[in-house]
Design a protein around this motif. Sequence first.
Motif, PDB file in Angstrom:
ATOM      1  N   ALA A 168       0.802  -1.216   0.000  1.00  0.00           N
ATOM      2  CA  ALA A 168       0.000   0.000   0.000  1.00  0.00           C
ATOM      3  C   ALA A 168       0.841   1.275   0.000  1.00  0.00           C
ATOM      4  CB  ALA A 168      -0.934   0.003   1.217  1.00  0.00           C
ATOM      5  N   VAL A 169       2.047   1.241   0.551  1.00  0.00           N
ATOM      6  CA  VAL A 169       2.814   2.477   0.712  1.00  0.00           C
ATOM      7  C   VAL A 169       3.685   2.822  -0.488  1.00  0.00           C
ATOM      8  CG1 VAL A 169       2.845   2.284   3.226  1.00  0.00           C
ATOM      9  CG2 VAL A 169       4.721   1.275   1.900  1.00  0.00           C
ATOM     10  N   VAL A 170       3.790   1.945  -1.477  1.00  0.00           N
ATOM     11  CA  VAL A 170       4.662   2.247  -2.619  1.00  0.00           C
ATOM     12  C   VAL A 170       4.059   3.354  -3.479  1.00  0.00           C
ATOM     13  CG1 VAL A 170       5.666  -0.050  -2.648  1.00  0.00           C
ATOM     14  CG2 VAL A 170       3.660   0.420  -4.038  1.00  0.00           C
ATOM     15  N   ASP A 171       4.933   4.120  -4.106  1.00  0.00           N
ATOM     16  CA  ASP A 171       4.529   5.171  -5.044  1.00  0.00           C
ATOM     17  C   ASP A 171       5.647   5.356  -6.047  1.00  0.00           C
ATOM     18  OD1 ASP A 171       6.503   6.537  -3.667  1.00  0.00           O
ATOM     19  OD2 ASP A 171       5.153   7.950  -2.692  1.00  0.00           O
ATOM     20  N   GLU A 172       5.662   6.481  -6.747  1.00  0.00           N
ATOM     21  CA  GLU A 172       6.677   6.678  -7.776  1.00  0.00           C
ATOM     22  C   GLU A 172       8.079   6.846  -7.195  1.00  0.00           C
ATOM     23  OE1 GLU A 172       4.830  10.820  -7.046  1.00  0.00           O
ATOM     24  OE2 GLU A 172       4.236   8.698  -6.976  1.00  0.00           O
ATOM     25  N   TYR A 189       5.782 -15.282  26.282  1.00  0.00           N
ATOM     26  CA  TYR A 189       4.692 -14.330  26.055  1.00  0.00           C
ATOM     27  C   TYR A 189       4.373 -14.142  24.566  1.00  0.00           C
ATOM     28  CZ  TYR A 189       8.972 -11.515  25.860  1.00  0.00           C
ATOM     29  OH  TYR A 189      10.241 -11.050  25.578  1.00  0.00           O
ATOM     30  N   ARG A 190       4.842 -15.021  23.716  1.00  0.00           N
ATOM     31  CA  ARG A 190       4.544 -14.937  22.283  1.00  0.00           C
ATOM     32  C   ARG A 190       3.057 -15.204  22.039  1.00  0.00           C
ATOM     33  NH1 ARG A 190       6.285 -20.023  23.430  1.00  0.00           N
ATOM     34  NH2 ARG A 190       5.331 -21.796  22.354  1.00  0.00           N
ATOM     35  N   THR A 191       2.576 -14.782  20.855  1.00  0.00           N
ATOM     36  CA  THR A 191       1.202 -15.112  20.469  1.00  0.00           C
ATOM     37  C   THR A 191       1.095 -16.605  20.189  1.00  0.00           C
ATOM     38  OG1 THR A 191       0.929 -12.917  19.520  1.00  0.00           O
ATOM     39  CG2 THR A 191      -0.669 -14.593  18.869  1.00  0.00           C
ATOM     40  N   LYS A 192       1.951 -17.103  19.275  1.00  0.00           N
ATOM     41  CA  LYS A 192       1.992 -18.546  19.011  1.00  0.00           C
ATOM     42  C   LYS A 192       3.336 -18.955  18.397  1.00  0.00           C
ATOM     43  CE  LYS A 192      -0.741 -21.111  19.758  1.00  0.00           C
ATOM     44  NZ  LYS A 192      -0.913 -22.026  20.915  1.00  0.00           N
ATOM     45  N   ASN A 193       3.669 -18.417  17.206  1.00  0.00           N
ATOM     46  CA  ASN A 193       4.863 -18.884  16.489  1.00  0.00           C
ATOM     47  C   ASN A 193       6.114 -18.057  16.746  1.00  0.00           C
ATOM     48  OD1 ASN A 193       3.648 -21.109  15.149  1.00  0.00           O
ATOM     49  ND2 ASN A 193       2.636 -19.667  13.763  1.00  0.00           N
ATOM     50  N   CYS A 194       5.960 -16.839  17.218  1.00  0.00           N
ATOM     51  CA  CYS A 194       7.074 -15.964  17.590  1.00  0.00           C
ATOM     52  C   CYS A 194       7.976 -15.657  16.391  1.00  0.00           C
ATOM     53  CB  CYS A 194       7.904 -16.570  18.726  1.00  0.00           C
ATOM     54  SG  CYS A 194       8.879 -15.318  19.600  1.00  0.00           S
ATOM     55  N   VAL A 195       7.463 -14.874  15.471  1.00  0.00           N
ATOM     56  CA  VAL A 195       8.256 -14.428  14.333  1.00  0.00           C
ATOM     57  C   VAL A 195       8.222 -12.905  14.245  1.00  0.00           C
ATOM     58  CG1 VAL A 195       7.852 -16.550  13.025  1.00  0.00           C
ATOM     59  CG2 VAL A 195       6.351 -14.572  12.657  1.00  0.00           C
ATOM     60  N   GLY A 196       9.305 -12.349  13.713  1.00  0.00           N
ATOM     61  CA  GLY A 196       9.348 -10.947  13.354  1.00  0.00           C
ATOM     62  C   GLY A 196       9.336 -10.835  11.841  1.00  0.00           C
ATOM     63  N   LEU A 197       9.092  -9.635  11.337  1.00  0.00           N
ATOM     64  CA  LEU A 197       9.004  -9.418   9.887  1.00  0.00           C
ATOM     65  C   LEU A 197       9.923  -8.290   9.475  1.00  0.00           C
ATOM     66  CD1 LEU A 197       7.064 -10.989   7.974  1.00  0.00           C
ATOM     67  CD2 LEU A 197       6.387 -11.085  10.372  1.00  0.00           C
ATOM     68  N   VAL A 198      10.494  -8.421   8.276  1.00  0.00           N
ATOM     69  CA  VAL A 198      11.250  -7.326   7.690  1.00  0.00           C
ATOM     70  C   VAL A 198      10.821  -7.162   6.243  1.00  0.00           C
ATOM     71  CG1 VAL A 198      13.228  -8.868   7.296  1.00  0.00           C
ATOM     72  CG2 VAL A 198      13.530  -6.394   7.141  1.00  0.00           C
ATOM     73  N   ALA A 199      10.445  -5.947   5.890  1.00  0.00           N
ATOM     74  CA  ALA A 199      10.101  -5.594   4.508  1.00  0.00           C
ATOM     75  C   ALA A 199      11.212  -4.713   3.962  1.00  0.00           C
ATOM     76  CB  ALA A 199       8.763  -4.861   4.451  1.00  0.00           C
ATOM     77  N   GLU A 200      11.607  -4.987   2.730  1.00  0.00           N
ATOM     78  CA  GLU A 200      12.702  -4.256   2.089  1.00  0.00           C
ATOM     79  C   GLU A 200      12.154  -3.371   0.981  1.00  0.00           C
ATOM     80  OE1 GLU A 200      16.679  -5.258  -0.633  1.00  0.00           O
ATOM     81  OE2 GLU A 200      15.066  -6.722  -0.373  1.00  0.00           O
ATOM     82  N   PHE A 201      12.668  -2.139   0.934  1.00  0.00           N
ATOM     83  CA  PHE A 201      12.258  -1.172  -0.087  1.00  0.00           C
ATOM     84  C   PHE A 201      13.487  -0.522  -0.715  1.00  0.00           C
ATOM     85  CE2 PHE A 201       8.941  -1.354   3.103  1.00  0.00           C
ATOM     86  CZ  PHE A 201       7.761  -1.353   2.375  1.00  0.00           C
ATOM     87  N   ALA A 202      13.296   0.001  -1.930  1.00  0.00           N
ATOM     88  CA  ALA A 202      14.220   0.954  -2.531  1.00  0.00           C
ATOM     89  C   ALA A 202      13.470   2.268  -2.620  1.00  0.00           C
ATOM     90  CB  ALA A 202      14.655   0.496  -3.917  1.00  0.00           C
ATOM     91  N   THR A 203      14.102   3.360  -2.203  1.00  0.00           N
ATOM     92  CA  THR A 203      13.357   4.616  -2.165  1.00  0.00           C
ATOM     93  C   THR A 203      14.257   5.827  -2.380  1.00  0.00           C
ATOM     94  OG1 THR A 203      11.712   5.873  -0.879  1.00  0.00           O
ATOM     95  CG2 THR A 203      13.593   4.967   0.331  1.00  0.00           C
ATOM     96  N   THR A 204      13.646   6.907  -2.819  1.00  0.00           N
ATOM     97  CA  THR A 204      14.273   8.224  -2.820  1.00  0.00           C
ATOM     98  C   THR A 204      13.541   9.145  -1.852  1.00  0.00           C
ATOM     99  OG1 THR A 204      12.890   8.927  -4.698  1.00  0.00           O
ATOM    100  CG2 THR A 204      15.071   8.023  -5.214  1.00  0.00           C
ATOM    101  N   ASP A 205      12.612   8.590  -1.082  1.00  0.00           N
ATOM    102  CA  ASP A 205      11.790   9.383  -0.153  1.00  0.00           C
ATOM    103  C   ASP A 205      11.679   8.635   1.174  1.00  0.00           C
ATOM    104  OD1 ASP A 205      10.006  11.173   1.009  1.00  0.00           O
ATOM    105  OD2 ASP A 205       8.257  10.278   0.026  1.00  0.00           O
ATOM    106  N   LEU A 206      12.774   8.613   1.921  1.00  0.00           N
ATOM    107  CA  LEU A 206      12.815   7.863   3.172  1.00  0.00           C
ATOM    108  C   LEU A 206      11.751   8.332   4.153  1.00  0.00           C
ATOM    109  CD1 LEU A 206      14.100   5.982   5.298  1.00  0.00           C
ATOM    110  CD2 LEU A 206      15.730   7.824   5.781  1.00  0.00           C
ATOM    111  N   GLU A 207      11.648   9.625   4.356  1.00  0.00           N
ATOM    112  CA  GLU A 207      10.727  10.135   5.376  1.00  0.00           C
ATOM    113  C   GLU A 207       9.274   9.876   5.000  1.00  0.00           C
ATOM    114  OE1 GLU A 207      11.868  10.933   8.207  1.00  0.00           O
ATOM    115  OE2 GLU A 207      13.934  10.814   7.489  1.00  0.00           O
ATOM    116  N   GLY A 208       8.937  10.068   3.737  1.00  0.00           N
ATOM    117  CA  GLY A 208       7.568   9.820   3.312  1.00  0.00           C
ATOM    118  C   GLY A 208       7.188   8.363   3.431  1.00  0.00           C
ATOM    119  N   LEU A 209       8.095   7.469   3.016  1.00  0.00           N
ATOM    120  CA  LEU A 209       7.851   6.037   3.118  1.00  0.00           C
ATOM    121  C   LEU A 209       7.667   5.624   4.571  1.00  0.00           C
ATOM    122  CD1 LEU A 209       7.869   3.112   1.933  1.00  0.00           C
ATOM    123  CD2 LEU A 209      10.360   3.167   2.209  1.00  0.00           C
ATOM    124  N   THR A 210       8.552   6.090   5.453  1.00  0.00           N
ATOM    125  CA  THR A 210       8.474   5.730   6.867  1.00  0.00           C
ATOM    126  C   THR A 210       7.172   6.215   7.484  1.00  0.00           C
ATOM    127  OG1 THR A 210      10.888   5.819   7.061  1.00  0.00           O
ATOM    128  CG2 THR A 210       9.622   5.963   9.097  1.00  0.00           C
TER     129      THR A 210
END
Length: 298
Positions: A168-172, A189-210
Amino acid sequence: MMNISEPYVIHYPRIVAVAQKDGMRVELIEFFECVGGAMWSKCHYAQSPIVEQVRCVGSTMRYLLKAGSVDLALEGSRFPAGISTCTVDESEIAISYIGMGGGGVGAAACRSDAAGVLRSRSDVSGGGKVAGSTIWLPRMQRVLIGVDDTDTPEEGATWTLVHNIAKAVVDEHSVYLSHTIVQLYPVPYRTKNCVGLVAEFATTDLEGLTARFRQLLEQYTLSKKTGMAVYTGFTPSRDLLAFGWKVKRGEIDPRLLENLRDPDLRIIMDRRGIIGAVAALPFYTNYTEALELCSGKT
């Protein structure tokens, strides 16, 4: 009868390039639709002196390049195509390809009009010709966004939420590159499986993406413990990787995160899930290590 408008051209859907801060290295990321052509390029382009590494990640082929220009001694069958130039300035990255025969078609016609290309210059290709092209791409930076603890025992799933937010956050100015599920040590205290997530982007607009990512994460998370972190280094640091492995191998003292000194790391949502969010970052696209379940003894 059905007609094929370009029977001898396969267009690459998108090409992206992210640069190291000093401009000395670039990761060239080619989205492909023809796996045979991509694997052929992987085999032969790896022989170029400016190509340090090639790896396939999902539907992308990734070339780690060092900046420079070389003359390629092409030879049919043995070294029929390659990347000859990678130059970096403040706003653009130029990549030159060259090949002979079908390799020349791939080097010239197939890549020159991919999404993400600002402009290009290419030779006539086909038959036995030697042909090439130069493409100019926006100079982008890699951004890793780590997330943990968005669900509850009753509903939700962090991996699906992160993927949908990333789309949803991608743009030009920003391109969604990868999604990695990282198995963490199964704390009580995990919910069940205990995983974290990392999404990778390429950007020229760090602040807007964040900002867009944080807004949607706060809107849709079901937990009051959600953590979010952003990493802007070209390659995760050794300290960050060491921290990630500690979280995979056992329950840690949260103060360990306070001792992590990495100028490229930003804490965005500092709640209990921040430990898993930061730990996930260095495992982006390293799926074997990311999914390894540690016993706490290894």
